[in-house]
Design an enzyme around this catalytic site. Structure first.
Site, mmCIF file in Angstrom:
data_model
loop_
_atom_site.group_PDB
_atom_site.id
_atom_site.type_symbol
_atom_site.label_atom_id
_atom_site.label_comp_id
_atom_site.label_asym_id
_atom_site.label_seq_id
_atom_site.Cartn_x
_atom_site.Cartn_y
_atom_site.Cartn_z
ATOM 1 N N HIS A 69 69.509 45.646 58.095
ATOM 2 C CA HIS A 69 68.301 45.030 57.552
ATOM 3 C C HIS A 69 67.105 45.222 58.486
ATOM 4 C CE1 HIS A 69 70.528 42.098 54.628
ATOM 5 N NE2 HIS A 69 70.843 43.370 54.439
ATOM 6 N N GLU A 71 64.799 43.159 59.548
ATOM 7 C CA GLU A 71 64.635 42.147 60.601
ATOM 8 C C GLU A 71 65.573 42.420 61.768
ATOM 9 O OE1 GLU A 71 64.020 40.242 56.510
ATOM 10 O OE2 GLU A 71 65.441 41.630 57.425
#
Length: 145
Positions: A69, A71
């Site tokens: 992901h 993040e």
């Protein structure tokens, strides 16, 4: 018209997301502190692993396990380059999942501004418990102009 800081960093997060290599979603993340970009990340395969755009997604329960992901990639960039993320704000194109929320909490992020909702009640509970502000971009005063 000159954009405010939240608008500026959110626009950059969307641009970062254009580098995503998982076709399921173009997600971008910018970690900033004191009006400076610390790191960025987008969703894609780990270093040295074929991207979804090359070999397809590895789906389990409708989630791609091949892609890291955005993040998480932004946090990893801080670790790789020795950049502290303490007291940073995360600007995310999508609301972080529970795993990314835990990483952001542990990295010292104090605020998350996101654009598209991806509600995860456990992520929201952990963020609240850790004192991390979670704000949808559209609700910020003057966010869109």
């Amino acid at each position: 018209m000159r954009p405010g800081w939240d608008e500026y960093f959110m626009q950059i997060a969307h641009t970062v997301g254009t580098r995503a290599t998982c076709p399921r979603a173009s997600v971008g993340c910018v970690l900033a502190r004191e009006h400076r970009i610390l790191t960025t990340g987008y969703n894609g395969a780990p270093r040295g692993v074929a991207h979804c755009t090359e070999v397809g997604c590895t789906l389990v329960n409708e989630h791609c396990l091949r892609a890291t992901h955005a993040e998480a990639n932004a946090v990893v960039q801080g670790a790789l380059h020795g950049v502290s993320l303490q007291h940073a704000t995360a600007y995310c194109t999508h609301q972080p999942c529970v795993n990314c929320s835990k990483l952001l909490i542990s990295a010292g992020v104090i605020k998350i501004v996101y654009d598209e909702a991806y509600p995860d009640p456990v992520a929201s509970q952990l963020l609240a418990e850790a004192g991390v502000a979670l704000v949808q971009y559209a609700t910020l005063e003057g966010a869109r102009g």
